[in-house]
Write an enzyme that holds these catalytic residues in place. Sequence first.
Site, PDB file in Angstrom:
ATOM      1  N   SER A 267      77.315  26.810  51.535  1.00 17.98           N
ATOM      2  CA  SER A 267      77.719  25.564  52.174  1.00 17.98           C
ATOM      3  C   SER A 267      77.393  25.572  53.672  1.00 17.98           C
ATOM      4  O   SER A 267      76.265  25.848  54.027  1.00 17.98           O
ATOM      5  CB  SER A 267      79.208  25.357  51.895  1.00 17.98           C
ATOM      6  OG  SER A 267      79.494  24.006  51.901  1.00 17.98           O
ATOM      7  N   LYS A 271      73.806  26.866  55.507  1.00 20.42           N
ATOM      8  CA  LYS A 271      72.996  26.301  56.603  1.00 20.42           C
ATOM      9  C   LYS A 271      72.786  27.418  57.631  1.00 20.42           C
ATOM     10  O   LYS A 271      71.692  27.633  58.159  1.00 20.42           O
ATOM     11  CB  LYS A 271      73.728  25.130  57.276  1.00 20.42           C
ATOM     12  CG  LYS A 271      74.254  24.040  56.327  1.00 20.42           C
ATOM     13  CD  LYS A 271      75.006  22.946  57.100  1.00 20.42           C
ATOM     14  CE  LYS A 271      76.092  22.212  56.330  1.00 20.42           C
ATOM     15  NZ  LYS A 271      75.743  21.445  55.192  1.00 20.42           N
ATOM     16  N   TRP A 358      76.900  15.573  46.857  1.00 19.79           N
ATOM     17  CA  TRP A 358      77.043  15.455  48.315  1.00 19.79           C
ATOM     18  C   TRP A 358      75.967  16.284  49.030  1.00 19.79           C
ATOM     19  O   TRP A 358      75.473  15.931  50.080  1.00 19.79           O
ATOM     20  CB  TRP A 358      78.456  15.942  48.683  1.00 19.79           C
ATOM     21  CG  TRP A 358      78.876  15.869  50.105  1.00 19.79           C
ATOM     22  CD1 TRP A 358      79.218  16.923  50.897  1.00 19.79           C
ATOM     23  CD2 TRP A 358      79.068  14.691  50.902  1.00 19.79           C
ATOM     24  NE1 TRP A 358      79.600  16.488  52.137  1.00 19.79           N
ATOM     25  CE2 TRP A 358      79.520  15.122  52.178  1.00 19.79           C
ATOM     26  CE3 TRP A 358      78.881  13.329  50.679  1.00 19.79           C
ATOM     27  CZ2 TRP A 358      79.796  14.232  53.213  1.00 19.79           C
ATOM     28  CZ3 TRP A 358      79.159  12.448  51.719  1.00 19.79           C
ATOM     29  CH2 TRP A 358      79.609  12.895  52.959  1.00 19.79           C
ATOM     30  N   HIS A 408      80.291  22.522  43.493  1.00 21.89           N
ATOM     31  CA  HIS A 408      80.068  23.188  44.774  1.00 21.89           C
ATOM     32  C   HIS A 408      80.898  24.476  44.811  1.00 21.89           C
ATOM     33  O   HIS A 408      82.119  24.423  44.913  1.00 21.89           O
ATOM     34  CB  HIS A 408      80.539  22.209  45.852  1.00 21.89           C
ATOM     35  CG  HIS A 408      80.260  22.627  47.249  1.00 21.89           C
ATOM     36  ND1 HIS A 408      78.990  22.653  47.783  1.00 21.89           N
ATOM     37  CD2 HIS A 408      81.089  23.025  48.251  1.00 21.89           C
ATOM     38  CE1 HIS A 408      79.048  23.039  49.043  1.00 21.89           C
ATOM     39  NE2 HIS A 408      80.309  23.273  49.348  1.00 21.89           N
TER      40      HIS A 408
HETATM   41  C1  GTR Z   1      81.549  19.622  53.827  1.00 24.35           C
HETATM   42  C2  GTR Z   1      80.332  19.270  54.602  1.00 24.35           C
HETATM   43  C3  GTR Z   1      79.142  19.961  54.013  1.00 24.35           C
HETATM   44  C4  GTR Z   1      79.396  21.421  53.700  1.00 24.35           C
HETATM   45  C5  GTR Z   1      80.811  21.720  53.272  1.00 24.35           C
HETATM   46  C6  GTR Z   1      81.281  23.153  53.422  1.00 24.35           C
HETATM   47  O1  GTR Z   1      82.673  18.972  54.258  1.00 24.35           O
HETATM   48  O2  GTR Z   1      80.165  17.886  54.584  1.00 24.35           O
HETATM   49  O3  GTR Z   1      78.026  19.792  54.858  1.00 24.35           O
HETATM   50  O4  GTR Z   1      79.039  22.226  54.738  1.00 24.35           O
HETATM   51  O5  GTR Z   1      81.751  21.000  53.979  1.00 24.35           O
HETATM   52  O6  GTR Z   1      80.819  23.912  54.263  1.00 24.35           O
HETATM   53  O7  GTR Z   1      82.195  23.523  52.697  1.00 24.35           O
END
Ligand code: GTR
Length: 436
Positions: A267, A271, A358, A408
């Site tokens: 997540s 990145k 997402w 996710h």
């Molecule tokens: C979310 C965000 C994503 C992702 C995620 C995470 O809220 O929009 O880009 O990074 O968090 O890191 O769990």
Amino acid sequence: MQSVLWRACFAVVAMVAGRAAAQQLPPVNYDEDKVPAYELPDPLRCADGSPVRTAKDWFQKRRPEILALFRREVYGKAPGKPTRMRFEVMERSDNALDGLAIRKQVRLIFDARFPDRAMEILLYLPRAAEQPVPVFLALNFRGNHSIHPDPAIRITTSWMRPRRDGTVRGNRATERGRGAARSRWPVEFVLRRGYGIVTAYYGDIDPDFDDGFRNGVHGIFGPPPDRRPPDAWGSISAWAWGLSRIMDYLETDRSVDSKRVALLGHSRLGKTALWAGAQDERFALVISNNSGCGGAALSRRRFGETVARINRAFPHWFCANFKKYNENEAALPVDQHMLIALIAPRPVYVASAVEDRWADPYGEFLALKHADPVWRLLGGTGLLMRRWPPLDTPILGHLGYHVRSGKHDVTWYDWAQYLDFADKHFAHSDVRPMPR
Ligand code: GTR
């Protein structure tokens, strides 16, 4: 009476409409037919229009150019290795996890002038190993003690986001969080495959909230909050910088094979792993797990989370310049396929989860596909499939990919693929650095 009620209703409607107008963001798009037409910048064409034909063109001209663009326009510039950095071994056991592992806990003090701002690194290494071992390195979200119930893991005292489940109280982690994230960390499974696991809490590097860049490593190394240029490092750059500092430590630890460090992140930390791997060529292999917008997914597709939404929800993640591209992705001089390309020819694995819309799973695959020409130029096998593969069908070339069923998350299924991918590349001699 009725008119008062009407007026109240009207006021509420007007307030909601006013807020929506102020935000001015279109609804989140999850419809493939509504993805706008877009043209991606070509990783193999320099800013002056000249083509990239050789490895030399790539390494000496185009790669530095792309790296500079990501630093200036997306993540922001981080400082180099600090001169007053120190490591202290806080704890060590040669008989951890029922004799399976050696455990070490090392405190990394970023700058001796600020001894309280430190990162604690937890290492589990297979005890049976006779030689320096390859490791998986991944930052964690909830403290080192969250990855395993092992009672000897030190609990971080750094700021933590409040949680209702009792694992955090008053922004501090509690004993209840021990092992709370273990479903994402198959420690024994990894050790039995001959790899070590190295982790640190990302909030030790920079707490994940917008405080105007006063706390964490921004507060030590600057620039001062009131004099930040638009390309100053945001939090993703800070966490990536922290990963390079862990690598500095690993290079000093003789039980670790620092030439075989697989960097993994999920997540926002996915990145971060891509950005760290792009900048620091010491990371031999990079894995992005469900990294989405600002990670592996193409920004120009505007599918799921967009540049404008991420900048609004997390104003501290990227540099100020990145906000120029809110609802304006076509003006970006890069897209995320070029972030992946910066890692070439080292192996990269991108993993998506099909219900994680997402993060735009298909956009993650496309970024990898558009990075592929760079691996081919440098003599790698690239991506072995041109079309989005069926669910739960991993592809393992120099570029690895799978789209897993489910949400996710980081699962054992994901780890099993990463271990196979690392076995394949770390055991073979075909991942040597390319000539410059
Ligand atoms: C979310 C965000 C994503 C992702 C995620 C995470 O809220 O929009 O880009 O990074 O968090 O890191 O769990």
